[in-house]
Design an enzyme around this catalytic site. Sequence first.
Site, mmCIF file in Angstrom:
data_model
loop_
_atom_site.group_PDB
_atom_site.id
_atom_site.type_symbol
_atom_site.label_atom_id
_atom_site.label_comp_id
_atom_site.label_asym_id
_atom_site.label_seq_id
_atom_site.Cartn_x
_atom_site.Cartn_y
_atom_site.Cartn_z
ATOM 1 C CD GLU A 1 0.932 -2.472 6.798
ATOM 2 O OE1 GLU A 1 0.609 -3.787 7.316
ATOM 3 O OE2 GLU A 1 0.405 -1.883 5.799
ATOM 4 C CG HIS B 1 -2.998 -3.759 6.969
ATOM 5 N ND1 HIS B 1 -1.989 -4.171 6.282
ATOM 6 C CD2 HIS B 1 -4.222 -4.262 6.087
ATOM 7 C CE1 HIS B 1 -2.317 -4.775 5.055
ATOM 8 N NE2 HIS B 1 -3.619 -4.930 5.173
ATOM 9 N NE ARG C 1 -13.846 -11.364 -6.041
ATOM 10 C CZ ARG C 1 -12.932 -12.029 -6.724
ATOM 11 N NH1 ARG C 1 -11.601 -11.568 -6.738
ATOM 12 N NH2 ARG C 1 -13.044 -13.355 -7.407
#
Length: 559
Positions: free
Chosen positions: A258, A280, A148
């Site tokens: 992260e 992010h 997508r």
Amino acid sequence: MKIVLAEKVSPATLAILQKEPGWNCITADKITDLHAELADADALIVRSAVQADAALLAAAPKLRIIGRAGVGVDNIDAPEATRRGIVVMNTPGANAVAVAEFTLGLMIAMCRDIPRANATMHAGKWDKKSLQGSELRGKTLGIVGCGRIGLEVARRANAFGMTVIGYDPFIAPVIARENSITLVPIDEIFSSSDFISLHVGLTPQTEGLINKTSLALMKKGVRIINCARGELIVDEALAEAVKSGHVAGAALDVFRHEPLHKSPAPSPYIGLDNVLLSPHIAGSTDEAQEAIGIQLANQVRDFLKLGVVQNAVNVASLSEEEYAELSPYIEMADRLGQLLGHATGTGTANASLGQVEGISLTYNGRLAQLKTDLLRNAAIAGILHGADGVNRINASAAAADRGIRVQEDKREHVPGGTGATLQLTIHWARKSASGSDRGEWTGLATVLHGSSPRLLSYDGIDIEAELAGTLIIIRNQDVPGVIGRIGTLLGEAKLNIASFALGRRRASATTATPPDAPQALAVIQLDRLKTQSALDAAVADLRRVPAITSVRVVDLQLL
């Protein structure tokens, strides 16, 4: 209906559910005891904070569906939900436009050095001469992963006048053509692209995709964008390539650790001016969050009213007895799919045989009498192993999205043989110098001893081998000495053979001489590997044996 929204959602999400007459929506601000609220709840909606573990699910005997506003479902015990007949849904793709726009924004920012232009202006400098940039127009963008998000990136890149090439063995050529993407091998992505944008999930095949070797294949001045998963990049290798000037720039929104300060070692990107870093945020827009909430509300509503399952991430609801009978065959179908996926190249870094066009499944004997939707999806998920977001519930939809035809056949009465088998065939196509070629790979499998998936036939050759662990698949001419040579080379590499299965295609009376000897097949299962280098060296040696025509390593993932 009672729907418990355990975390804050957008007003639009709540509005869709509240429109349904007789539905009682309990919002997060009204919840004092979540366990108590779930005692008579039909649906639970969460984001990432609430842990829908076994204890929580035990407090919800009426629960039919868990909706996750977002993609990740790490906070939901999907196996426990499956055992309790609870469908788990997420919302993949709702933030695809946000990520695609962010990707193009990063590309422009790198080309025009926008961060430095802003910084120098705020510092009181008019540094126009050093800020001459370059255009996206006429450049080649290599997209790794044409799902997508990758397709949305391609559409926008086309508008900028870029040449778009893509690597994704799971997408049908017609879908690529409709989006002006030229499908190429992964090595061509590396060698031909001015920009490389990553949009694949994390799998054993994609981890460390950008490394010292792949960077060496890239043209000088390439720019790399990663808004997918931090683990796709070997950080030290990329940082070194940036410092050397081989890579002109990088834009990273995701990281192996992260936040960055949680990394065991300081990030090698800190201080590199031509590496853009963001925390992010590619999918973090007001519109994306609204879209996620609306999509989830519609999915939950359609399931509760109509029984329609969309974007489920676990197996479908079954009785305890049905699931107990079917579960070993589900695992068998997945592993057979992985095996054939490797044969066509979909489970590897090089789709040498081209694109998957169709998948055929034949359920024989007892399997034909069971609910085969789960078997079909498990087989497709195995074939598409590594495609971002594909699982055993949404696999059929994922295949349809990629233009892959799926055909099923059921044969309850089959003469002789085992009582329950699955025959799986992948139909593939590729371009060649003479035009286009088509072919297929077929496997037949069953389950023995109640839990052991077994390969019974492979590409027309009868064989009996366990579908588990690390397998070496060898095709060779059926001549004396090959088996001994295989054993010797593996032994010299200190690779222990757990099992060694043999099969062969019988030769006709006119093709019995050694030059036209019949084809033989060996499926060798290895004990747990100590080092990958030993296996790589052994495979290279095996490929040099004159009578051996092909060698492949298949690592069947236990899902």
